[in-house]
Design an enzyme around this catalytic site. Structure first.
Site, PDB file in Angstrom:
ATOM      1  N   SER A 186       0.795  -1.240   0.000  1.00  0.00           N
ATOM      2  CA  SER A 186       0.000   0.000   0.000  1.00  0.00           C
ATOM      3  C   SER A 186       0.822   1.282   0.000  1.00  0.00           C
ATOM      4  CB  SER A 186      -0.945   0.013   1.201  1.00  0.00           C
ATOM      5  OG  SER A 186      -2.027  -0.874   0.985  1.00  0.00           O
ATOM      6  N   LYS A 211       0.133   3.859  -2.659  1.00  0.00           N
ATOM      7  CA  LYS A 211      -0.879   4.914  -2.574  1.00  0.00           C
ATOM      8  C   LYS A 211      -0.271   6.311  -2.454  1.00  0.00           C
ATOM      9  CE  LYS A 211      -4.354   1.764  -0.775  1.00  0.00           C
ATOM     10  NZ  LYS A 211      -4.194   0.652   0.138  1.00  0.00           N
ATOM     11  N   SER A 249      -5.828   3.530   4.395  1.00  0.00           N
ATOM     12  CA  SER A 249      -5.334   2.647   3.327  1.00  0.00           C
ATOM     13  C   SER A 249      -6.471   1.959   2.571  1.00  0.00           C
ATOM     14  CB  SER A 249      -4.369   1.600   3.898  1.00  0.00           C
ATOM     15  OG  SER A 249      -3.526   1.099   2.889  1.00  0.00           O
TER      16      SER A 249
END
Length: 335
Positions: free
Chosen positions: A60, A63, A115
């Site tokens: 993640s 991102k 997230s």
């Protein structure tokens, strides 16, 4: 006597094993990440690195790139209807509902603080019309940020054999993003109360390390534990990346400590006046230089006979005998 000897031997064996275990723990802590790097934010100078060019999944922490693209390209106050393809996306979620209305700003906070993979999908579709098109944009924009060895297949970091980066590339992306005020405000927020949603930041680094101000955690079975973090002390900003690191918070704290103990930021203001012979001169713009805390810094100024852009002298800065930085100086009196 025989009992005493046996006892001593047993104690020696126990001591030997204890020493061995401690050594293993120390060594594993030193090399607990598969790949890592730390850079000073304003200059991009690498302060420490290990296997920083190994291509790896990054979960993640992907991102970070998703967020900065949305911030640069979209109206954060725009309200959208959540697309159906963003509902029930695999992995971490902010639990978007079908037909729900929400602004881009709250989606960004849900992306970076919680997230949300569903948030990433909604933002990608809003920006490019599809996840696939947005991924193409991610790869091309990453290259513009200096990330030459990365490839993106989705906006969230879900596992894909063609979705990868390097610690160096990811740190460049993070440094670029942290220079954006909107982005840095989002990732340094511990609790967000928006018009449509409210979120608490699950990045523990903000509470664990003095001066920490971001930025993103990540985890998948394939990528392991990943952390991109940022901290500021004594005017110096450091961005740290650890990939596939079981003790990602502890390792990052140790890297930060080492960086702040070893280096400091030297600021050369464009308003600072230097003297070259009888000429008063200055830099065209303010410059930052990373120097070691315990080294002697020396300056050397030499006149330039003629220069096309009007420079009258050259400034060189040395760390002992090593040239750290050089730039041109200009007369403070405009001709």
């Amino acid at each position: 006597m025989r009992k005493t000897t046996i006892l001593l031997l047993c104690l020696a064996v126990i001591a030997f094993h204890c020493i061995g275990l401690n050594d293993i723990e120390i060594n594993s802590a030193e090399a607990s990440s598969q790949s890592e790097i730390a850079m000073e934010l304003s200059t991009g100078k690498v302060l420490t690195e290990g296997n920083a060019d190994t291509k790896l999944p990054m979960a993640s922490t992907t991102k970070i790139l998703t967020a900065i693209i949305i911030i640069e390209d979209c109206n954060l106050d725009e309200v959208i209807v959540v697309p159906d393809k963003a509902i029930g996306v695999e992995g971490s979620s902010i639990y978007l509902k079908q037909g729900e209305e929400i602004d881009i700003r709250d989606l960004l906070y849900g992306l970076m603080l919680r997230s949300g993979n569903d948030s990433a999908t909604a933002l990608a579709i809003h920006h490019s019309g599809s996840v696939e098109k947005f991924a193409e944009t991610m790869t091309s924009r990453a290259k513009l940020m200096g990330a030459e060895n990365s490839n993106f297949k989705n906006p969230s970091g879900l596992p894909d054999s063609e979705h990868y980066t390097t610690a160096r590339d990811l740190c460049k992306i993070a440094c670029y993003a942290m220079k954006n005020e909107t982005f840095s405000n989002i990732v340094s927020t511990t609790n967000h109360t928006g018009k449509y949603r409210s979120f608490a930041n699950k990045n523990k680094m903000l509470r664990l390390y003095e001066g920490a101000n971001g930025i993103k955690t990540g985890y998948t079975v394939k990528a392991g534990r990943c952390l991109v973090s940022s901290a500021k002390r004594n005017g110096m900003d450091v961005v740290c990346v650890v990939l596939n690191c079981p003790d990602m918070y502890e390792r990052s704290c140790k890297i930060f400590d080492n960086c702040f103990e070893t280096y400091k930021l030297l600021n050369l203001s464009q308003n600072r006046v230097f003297i070259c012979g009888t000429v008063l001169c200055k830099l065209k713009e303010t410059e930052n230089i990373v120097v070691k805390c315990n080294e002697n810094i020396n300056y050397e100024i030499k006149p330039i006979n003629s220069d096309s852009d009007g420079a009258v002298a050259e400034l060189k800065i040395y760390d002992e005998n090593n040239l750290l930085f050089s730039t041109k100086l200009y007369s403070i009196i405009s001709k």
